[in-house]
Design a protein around this motif. Structure first.
Motif: not given
Length: 309
Positions: A201, A214, A222, A224, A227, A237, A245, A260
């Motif tokens: 992502i 998320i 995932a 991540i 974002n 999250v 993660v 992020n």
């Protein structure tokens, strides 16, 4: 010479006579003008390599069957799909299917459903006000989801489940920049990854969803990175039930590892981790996923290797 086929069962090649449907088909362009034409009928006629160009408003649910491969459906930024049945606007069961440039809205089910071992590229669509998820990928399927605007659907913006895989915000490992989705105002989470599924992502704006930005659960994993996670009703999250993660870094070498950010705090936590899940990566001055209650809530059952200042 490119062939252009209409939905009435004929093949027309410039400068040649018309051929019946029983003749060998060559890849080309099929045109559909809704509501007079049926998009489903065009899909049934399509062969590998075809592009279906659509205009108008199609009030139907479209099924792309298991045996169909390498078909592109193009709404040309002027076509709308608005199904009345409980089925998704597009159900994808074929291979190498592209769905692009559509407005998808108003149906009681999902916007796009990729299932039963299929794969698809979903790009540059506007998906909103659906009664289910904006996009669902499940049952051992794969999707590239990029450059879409997914908002105000009753369920999740995107849901990946049942041992499926997705790239959300980019296409290839050699991309040099993200192709971000905007995922906002949905009635569930922005993105849910669950059931032994995987997702990368990258670079998306995920904001104002009713649930978490998320969520990663039930043995899912995932990555991540890059974002923006703002003002979601749960945590930025949330990871649990043996999910995992990997966050971005403060000093990335590529956009796949960008930090992020949160510029408007999520309602609960930046990161909530519980029930045997794990979270890794950098959470610091630039990688600021944050929430109104606290930046993190990490259960003792949640092993983590978060690097903080």
């Amino acid at each position: 010479m490119q062939a252009t086929r209409g939905v009435k069962g004929w093949i027309i090649v410039a400068g040649l006579a018309s051929l019946s449907l029983g003749a060998p088909a060559r890849a080309g362009t099929l045109t559909v003008n809704c509501p007079g034409d049926s998009l489903q009928a065009a899909v049934e006629l399509a062969v590998a390599g075809d592009t279906i160009q659509v205009t108008g408003t199609c009030t139907e649910s479209v099924l792309i069957r298991n045996e169909q491969v390498r078909i592109a459906l193009d709404g040309q930024n002027v076509a709308t799909i608005s199904p009345t049945s409980g089925h998704a606007a597009f159900t994808v069961r074929g291979k190498g299917i592209t769905i692009r440039n559509f407005t998808i809205t108003g149906g009681p089910g999902a916007g796009i459903w990729v299932n039963r071992g299929s794969n698809a590229v979903i790009t540059q669509n506007h998906i909103y006000a659906m009664g289910g998820n904006g996009i669902t990928v499940n049952q051992l399927s794969f999707a590239v989801i990029r450059n879409n605007n997914i908002h105000d659907n009753a369920g999740d913006g995107i849901a990946i489940s049942e041992t499926s895989d997705s790239r959300i915000g980019f296409d290839q490992n050699y991309d040099t920049a993200a192709s971000p989705n905007t995922i906002q105002g949905n009635g569930g989470r922005g993105i849910t990854v669950s059931g032994s599924s995987k997702a990368r992502i990258v670079g998306n704006t995920i904001t104002g969803n009713v649930g978490d930005g998320i969520g990663v659960f039930r043995n899912a994993q995932a990555d991540i990175a890059g974002n923006t996670l703002n003002s979601n009703g749960g945590s930025g999250v949330s990871v649990g039930f043996n999910g995992g993660v990997q966050l971005g870094e403060d000093n990335p070498s590529t956009f796949f590892d960008q930090p992020n950010i949160t510029t408007a705090k999520n309602f609960d936590y930046g990161i909530l981790c519980s029930l045997g899940a794990y979270v890794r990566g950098h959470l610091g001055n630039t990688n600021q996923i944050d929430g109104a209650l606290a930046q993190t809530n990490l259960s003792p059952s949640c092993p983590n290797s978060l690097v903080t200042p």
